[in-house]
Design an enzyme around this catalytic site. Sequence first.
Site, PDB file in Angstrom:
ATOM      1  N   ASN A  13       0.840  -1.201   0.000  1.00  0.00           N
ATOM      2  CA  ASN A  13       0.000   0.000   0.000  1.00  0.00           C
ATOM      3  C   ASN A  13       0.878   1.256   0.000  1.00  0.00           C
ATOM      4  OD1 ASN A  13       0.598  -0.815   2.685  1.00  0.00           O
ATOM      5  ND2 ASN A  13      -1.154   0.260   3.529  1.00  0.00           N
ATOM      6  N   GLU A  63      -3.036  -4.417  -3.222  1.00  0.00           N
ATOM      7  CA  GLU A  63      -3.431  -5.298  -4.320  1.00  0.00           C
ATOM      8  C   GLU A  63      -3.216  -4.665  -5.690  1.00  0.00           C
ATOM      9  OE1 GLU A  63      -4.989  -4.680  -1.505  1.00  0.00           O
ATOM     10  OE2 GLU A  63      -6.102  -6.407  -0.749  1.00  0.00           O
ATOM     11  N   CYS A  95     -10.246  -5.029   0.393  1.00  0.00           N
ATOM     12  CA  CYS A  95     -11.381  -4.114   0.489  1.00  0.00           C
ATOM     13  C   CYS A  95     -12.288  -4.306  -0.734  1.00  0.00           C
ATOM     14  CB  CYS A  95     -10.905  -2.669   0.595  1.00  0.00           C
ATOM     15  SG  CYS A  95     -10.305  -1.977  -0.963  1.00  0.00           S
ATOM     16  N   CYS A 155      -4.104   0.805  -2.278  1.00  0.00           N
ATOM     17  CA  CYS A 155      -3.953  -0.458  -1.565  1.00  0.00           C
ATOM     18  C   CYS A 155      -2.816  -1.287  -2.155  1.00  0.00           C
ATOM     19  CB  CYS A 155      -5.250  -1.253  -1.638  1.00  0.00           C
ATOM     20  SG  CYS A 155      -6.589  -0.607  -0.624  1.00  0.00           S
ATOM     21  N   GLU A 162       0.255   5.194   0.861  1.00  0.00           N
ATOM     22  CA  GLU A 162      -0.660   6.234   1.329  1.00  0.00           C
ATOM     23  C   GLU A 162      -0.195   7.612   0.866  1.00  0.00           C
ATOM     24  OE1 GLU A 162      -1.152   5.485   5.547  1.00  0.00           O
ATOM     25  OE2 GLU A 162      -2.370   3.710   5.120  1.00  0.00           O
TER      26      GLU A 162
HETATM   27  N1  THU Z   1      -5.334  -1.687   2.590  1.00  0.00           N
HETATM   28  C1  THU Z   1      -4.774  -2.427   1.589  1.00  0.00           C
HETATM   29  O1  THU Z   1      -3.638  -2.160   1.157  1.00  0.00           O
HETATM   30  N2  THU Z   1      -5.489  -3.461   1.084  1.00  0.00           N
HETATM   31  C2  THU Z   1      -6.733  -3.792   1.502  1.00  0.00           C
HETATM   32  O2  THU Z   1      -7.401  -4.578   0.849  1.00  0.00           O
HETATM   33  C3  THU Z   1      -7.265  -3.225   2.745  1.00  0.00           C
HETATM   34  C4  THU Z   1      -6.658  -1.923   3.118  1.00  0.00           C
HETATM   35  C5  THU Z   1      -4.591  -0.531   3.096  1.00  0.00           C
HETATM   36  C6  THU Z   1      -5.168   0.799   2.676  1.00  0.00           C
HETATM   37  C7  THU Z   1      -4.634   1.718   3.748  1.00  0.00           C
HETATM   38  O3  THU Z   1      -3.352   2.168   3.337  1.00  0.00           O
HETATM   39  C8  THU Z   1      -4.488   0.825   4.975  1.00  0.00           C
HETATM   40  O4  THU Z   1      -4.588  -0.511   4.494  1.00  0.00           O
HETATM   41  C9  THU Z   1      -5.561   1.063   6.028  1.00  0.00           C
HETATM   42  O5  THU Z   1      -6.835   0.973   5.474  1.00  0.00           O
END
Ligand code: THU
Length: 136
Positions: free
Chosen positions: A46, A59, A90, A57, A48
């Site tokens: 991920n 994925e 998600c 994310c 941010e």
């Molecule tokens: N996150 C992912 O990378 N993949 C997911 O499927 C669930 C959430 C990340 C997004 C964000 O940077 C952190 O987890 C908290 O939500």
Amino acid sequence: MTRAAIDTSLFEAAEAVRAKAYAPYSGFQVGAALLADDGRIYAGCNVENAAYPVGNCAEPSAIAAMLAGGGKRIERIYVTGPGVLPVTPCGGCRQRIREFAAPDTPVICHGVDGEPLYTTLGELLPHSFGPDHLVR
Ligand code: THU
């Protein structure tokens, strides 16, 4: 390679990339590793952003790595993150995986302090909309 050996490799790849995740705001570092149709493993984390909604994310990072590396389809995908609860993709990521995977494609979701959850894309995203709907 056995399925267990593949999953060990996917877990290790997901954990290696998870350590590089850029998640200064949530502190929730996620790794995703996938086995592609070319037999290779691709991984992503991920990323941010100070403008929170534009973070992405793990994925889609792994999917981008697959496409850049020449893979076309997801055969198996492993997601890791902190905690005890399985880190399930998600909603948006389920749809992103859907683009490159079949309903029976295994999705392994792992909060590394707990046990992995073995499921499939079809279980995570039943009756999904996909590329086939757009064939005219
Ligand atoms: N996150 C992912 O990378 N993949 C997911 O499927 C669930 C959430 C990340 C997004 C964000 O940077 C952190 O987890 C908290 O939500």
